[in-house]
Design a protein around this motif. Structure first.
Motif, PDB file in Angstrom:
ATOM      1  N   LYS A 131      43.809 -30.523  36.696  1.00 31.63           N
ATOM      2  CA  LYS A 131      44.830 -31.591  36.731  1.00 31.63           C
ATOM      3  C   LYS A 131      44.864 -32.243  38.110  1.00 31.63           C
ATOM      4  O   LYS A 131      44.708 -31.555  39.118  1.00 31.63           O
ATOM      5  N   LYS A 132      45.050 -33.559  38.120  1.00 31.98           N
ATOM      6  CA  LYS A 132      45.164 -34.345  39.354  1.00 31.98           C
ATOM      7  C   LYS A 132      43.882 -34.416  40.183  1.00 31.98           C
ATOM      8  O   LYS A 132      43.872 -34.974  41.272  1.00 31.98           O
ATOM      9  N   GLN A 133      42.807 -33.851  39.701  1.00 33.92           N
ATOM     10  CA  GLN A 133      41.532 -33.974  40.426  1.00 33.92           C
ATOM     11  C   GLN A 133      40.731 -35.136  39.837  1.00 33.92           C
ATOM     12  O   GLN A 133      40.855 -35.449  38.667  1.00 33.92           O
ATOM     13  N   THR A 134      39.900 -35.748  40.673  1.00 33.91           N
ATOM     14  CA  THR A 134      39.183 -36.953  40.223  1.00 33.91           C
ATOM     15  C   THR A 134      37.952 -36.594  39.381  1.00 33.91           C
ATOM     16  O   THR A 134      37.345 -35.531  39.567  1.00 33.91           O
ATOM     17  N   PRO A 135      37.551 -37.510  38.497  1.00 39.22           N
ATOM     18  CA  PRO A 135      36.325 -37.285  37.734  1.00 39.22           C
ATOM     19  C   PRO A 135      35.115 -37.051  38.639  1.00 39.22           C
ATOM     20  O   PRO A 135      34.256 -36.223  38.313  1.00 39.22           O
ATOM     21  N   ALA A 136      35.046 -37.747  39.773  1.00 39.06           N
ATOM     22  CA  ALA A 136      33.888 -37.565  40.662  1.00 39.06           C
ATOM     23  C   ALA A 136      33.807 -36.123  41.154  1.00 39.06           C
ATOM     24  O   ALA A 136      32.730 -35.505  41.164  1.00 39.06           O
ATOM     25  N   LEU A 137      34.951 -35.579  41.560  1.00 37.80           N
ATOM     26  CA  LEU A 137      34.955 -34.193  42.038  1.00 37.80           C
ATOM     27  C   LEU A 137      34.622 -33.235  40.892  1.00 37.80           C
ATOM     28  O   LEU A 137      33.836 -32.293  41.049  1.00 37.80           O
ATOM     29  N   ILE A 138      35.224 -33.489  39.736  1.00 41.71           N
ATOM     30  CA  ILE A 138      34.970 -32.617  38.583  1.00 41.71           C
ATOM     31  C   ILE A 138      33.481 -32.631  38.214  1.00 41.71           C
ATOM     32  O   ILE A 138      32.890 -31.590  37.919  1.00 41.71           O
ATOM     33  N   ASN A 139      32.864 -33.812  38.286  1.00 39.24           N
ATOM     34  CA  ASN A 139      31.424 -33.918  38.039  1.00 39.24           C
ATOM     35  C   ASN A 139      30.618 -32.999  38.949  1.00 39.24           C
ATOM     36  O   ASN A 139      29.668 -32.344  38.507  1.00 39.24           O
ATOM     37  N   ASP A 140      30.983 -32.963  40.226  1.00 34.63           N
ATOM     38  CA  ASP A 140      30.263 -32.086  41.158  1.00 34.63           C
ATOM     39  C   ASP A 140      30.363 -30.623  40.729  1.00 34.63           C
ATOM     40  O   ASP A 140      29.401 -29.862  40.843  1.00 34.63           O
ATOM     41  N   PHE A 141      31.542 -30.241  40.233  1.00 33.71           N
ATOM     42  CA  PHE A 141      31.709 -28.849  39.796  1.00 33.71           C
ATOM     43  C   PHE A 141      30.926 -28.569  38.505  1.00 33.71           C
ATOM     44  O   PHE A 141      30.393 -27.473  38.324  1.00 33.71           O
ATOM     45  N   ILE A 142      30.860 -29.551  37.636  1.00 33.30           N
ATOM     46  CA  ILE A 142      30.058 -29.357  36.415  1.00 33.30           C
ATOM     47  C   ILE A 142      28.584 -29.209  36.822  1.00 33.30           C
ATOM     48  O   ILE A 142      27.877 -28.312  36.341  1.00 33.30           O
ATOM     49  N   ASP A 143      28.138 -30.047  37.738  1.00 32.76           N
ATOM     50  CA  ASP A 143      26.752 -29.934  38.218  1.00 32.76           C
ATOM     51  C   ASP A 143      26.513 -28.579  38.884  1.00 32.76           C
ATOM     52  O   ASP A 143      25.413 -28.033  38.830  1.00 32.76           O
ATOM     53  N   ALA A 144      27.547 -28.038  39.509  1.00 35.14           N
ATOM     54  CA  ALA A 144      27.416 -26.734  40.166  1.00 35.14           C
ATOM     55  C   ALA A 144      27.460 -25.580  39.159  1.00 35.14           C
ATOM     56  O   ALA A 144      27.207 -24.433  39.522  1.00 35.14           O
ATOM     57  N   GLY A 145      27.789 -25.887  37.899  1.00 34.18           N
ATOM     58  CA  GLY A 145      27.727 -24.845  36.873  1.00 34.18           C
ATOM     59  C   GLY A 145      29.036 -24.524  36.159  1.00 34.18           C
ATOM     60  O   GLY A 145      29.051 -23.680  35.267  1.00 34.18           O
ATOM     61  N   LEU A 146      30.124 -25.173  36.533  1.00 31.37           N
ATOM     62  CA  LEU A 146      31.397 -24.917  35.853  1.00 31.37           C
ATOM     63  C   LEU A 146      31.316 -25.444  34.419  1.00 31.37           C
ATOM     64  O   LEU A 146      30.871 -26.570  34.197  1.00 31.37           O
ATOM     65  N   ARG A 147      31.698 -24.626  33.454  1.00 34.41           N
ATOM     66  CA  ARG A 147      31.519 -25.017  32.058  1.00 34.41           C
ATOM     67  C   ARG A 147      32.798 -25.075  31.247  1.00 34.41           C
ATOM     68  O   ARG A 147      32.771 -25.440  30.063  1.00 34.41           O
ATOM     69  N   ASP A 148      33.935 -24.697  31.859  1.00 36.64           N
ATOM     70  CA  ASP A 148      35.209 -24.753  31.156  1.00 36.64           C
ATOM     71  C   ASP A 148      36.226 -25.480  32.025  1.00 36.64           C
ATOM     72  O   ASP A 148      36.366 -25.154  33.209  1.00 36.64           O
ATOM     73  N   LEU A 149      36.906 -26.447  31.434  1.00 34.83           N
ATOM     74  CA  LEU A 149      37.916 -27.189  32.174  1.00 34.83           C
ATOM     75  C   LEU A 149      39.240 -27.126  31.428  1.00 34.83           C
ATOM     76  O   LEU A 149      39.279 -27.232  30.189  1.00 34.83           O
ATOM     77  N   GLY A 150      40.329 -26.971  32.183  1.00 33.50           N
ATOM     78  CA  GLY A 150      41.670 -26.946  31.605  1.00 33.50           C
ATOM     79  C   GLY A 150      42.471 -28.120  32.125  1.00 33.50           C
ATOM     80  O   GLY A 150      42.497 -28.372  33.325  1.00 33.50           O
ATOM     81  N   GLU A 151      43.113 -28.835  31.219  1.00 31.23           N
ATOM     82  CA  GLU A 151      43.927 -29.988  31.621  1.00 31.23           C
ATOM     83  C   GLU A 151      45.340 -29.836  31.058  1.00 31.23           C
ATOM     84  O   GLU A 151      45.532 -29.301  29.969  1.00 31.23           O
ATOM     85  N   ASN A 152      46.330 -30.361  31.807  1.00 34.66           N
ATOM     86  CA  ASN A 152      47.734 -30.219  31.420  1.00 34.66           C
ATOM     87  C   ASN A 152      48.323 -31.459  30.774  1.00 34.66           C
ATOM     88  O   ASN A 152      49.305 -31.356  30.045  1.00 34.66           O
ATOM     89  N   TYR A 153      47.788 -32.623  31.123  1.00 37.59           N
ATOM     90  CA  TYR A 153      48.429 -33.867  30.686  1.00 37.59           C
ATOM     91  C   TYR A 153      47.451 -34.647  29.831  1.00 37.59           C
ATOM     92  O   TYR A 153      46.331 -34.954  30.259  1.00 37.59           O
ATOM     93  N   LEU A 154      47.886 -34.951  28.601  1.00 38.24           N
ATOM     94  CA  LEU A 154      46.972 -35.510  27.620  1.00 38.24           C
ATOM     95  C   LEU A 154      46.332 -36.823  28.071  1.00 38.24           C
ATOM     96  O   LEU A 154      45.110 -36.973  28.014  1.00 38.24           O
ATOM     97  N   GLN A 155      47.128 -37.788  28.496  1.00 38.24           N
ATOM     98  CA  GLN A 155      46.552 -39.093  28.849  1.00 38.24           C
ATOM     99  C   GLN A 155      45.566 -38.970  29.995  1.00 38.24           C
ATOM    100  O   GLN A 155      44.488 -39.558  30.002  1.00 38.24           O
ATOM    101  N   GLU A 156      45.962 -38.200  30.995  1.00 34.33           N
ATOM    102  CA  GLU A 156      45.069 -37.978  32.138  1.00 34.33           C
ATOM    103  C   GLU A 156      43.752 -37.350  31.668  1.00 34.33           C
ATOM    104  O   GLU A 156      42.661 -37.756  32.085  1.00 34.33           O
ATOM    105  N   ALA A 157      43.860 -36.394  30.773  1.00 34.97           N
ATOM    106  CA  ALA A 157      42.664 -35.697  30.291  1.00 34.97           C
ATOM    107  C   ALA A 157      41.748 -36.636  29.512  1.00 34.97           C
ATOM    108  O   ALA A 157      40.528 -36.624  29.695  1.00 34.97           O
TER     109      ALA A 157
END
Ligand code: PLP
Length: 234
Positions: free
Chosen positions: A39-65
């Motif tokens: 939550k509250k993190q940018t797609p660009a940052l999240i992309n870096d974590f996916i590239d680093a191997g993160l495979r599960d993401l949790g989001e709290n707010y529907l529209q944001e997600a």
């Protein structure tokens, strides 16, 4: 340090903590899923974590997600990910939640579970976790301990859904022993529920940045880590 080095380093630090906690309890690393609470993190940052191997993401707010998922989708990264809804659920949002997430952690009413089970459009059942409210806090969602087992029995019977276990967000505790105490309550409740109703619930979603070690010691199978993975939120 480049942005992708940042993601690799943060992911490896949290992973090391999980490995150590598993070792200490004689558990296998793969028995614990790391969910990035993004939550509250940018797609660009999240992309870096996916590239680093993160495979599960949790989001709290529907529209944001939904807008993040759309931002991740064009280059295909979003589809590598299992999406977990970890926020409070409003019953008029269940249809969209069911379409955008394959795990829903905060189920605290039968009505919500029924709607999620009926409204998703995948061939696989939607995975549900009942949120326990161990401190009976009014501000938080969740089911009081004494009502959890019976609700589990009802939700487990729904076609279209697979009840996987329980989730909890306890109040912060001062000591490791106190953290363990409240997480142990969830483990005991899971075992009692399985026994009483002949279920095979196997998952406990518990543990965050400040208490993931205690949660793993007490049987957590999914830790939801935000701050210690991505950095502070605004
Ligand atoms: C934000 C959040 C987390 C992560 O919390 P951190 O302390 O930042 O690790 C975990 N679970 C839920 C439900 C959250 O809302």
């Amino acid at each position: 340090m480049s942005k992708s080095d940042y993601a690799l380093q943060k992911l490896s630090l949290v992973n090391d903590r999980i490995v150590r906690a598993c070792d200490k309890s004689d558990r296998e690393r793969r028995s614990v899923t790391l969910i990035g609470a993004s939550k509250k993190q940018t797609p660009a940052l999240i992309n870096d974590f996916i590239d680093a191997g993160l495979r599960d993401l949790g989001e709290n707010y529907l529209q944001e997600a939904i807008s993040k998922q759309a931002a991740l989708e064009p280059d295909g990264r979003g589809s590598k990910v299992d999406w977990h809804f970890i926020g409070q659920i409003q019953s008029n949002k269940t249809k969209a939640i069911a379409q955008h997430f394959n795990w829903v952690h905060g189920v605290d009413r039968l009505k919500i579970a029924r709607r999620l089970a009926a409204q998703h459009q995948r061939s696989e059942p939607i995975n549900l976790l009942i949120q326990i409210n161990p401190d009976s806090e009014e501000s938080k969602g969740g089911v009081n301990i004494e009502n959890v087992a019976e609700m589990a029995d009802q939700i487990a019977q729904l076609a279209g859904a697979k009840l996987q276990g329980f989730m909890m967000i306890p109040k912060a505790r001062q000591t490791f022993a106190e953290q363990c105490g409240v997480f142990a309550t969830a483990k005991t409740l899971l075992e009692q529920t399985n026994q009483r109703y002949g279920l095979e619930l196997a998952h406990l979603s518990m543990g965050m940045s400040g208490d993931l070690e205690a949660a793993i010691q007490e049987g957590s199978t999914m830790v939801r880590v935000g701050t210690d993975l991505f950095g502070a939120r605004d």
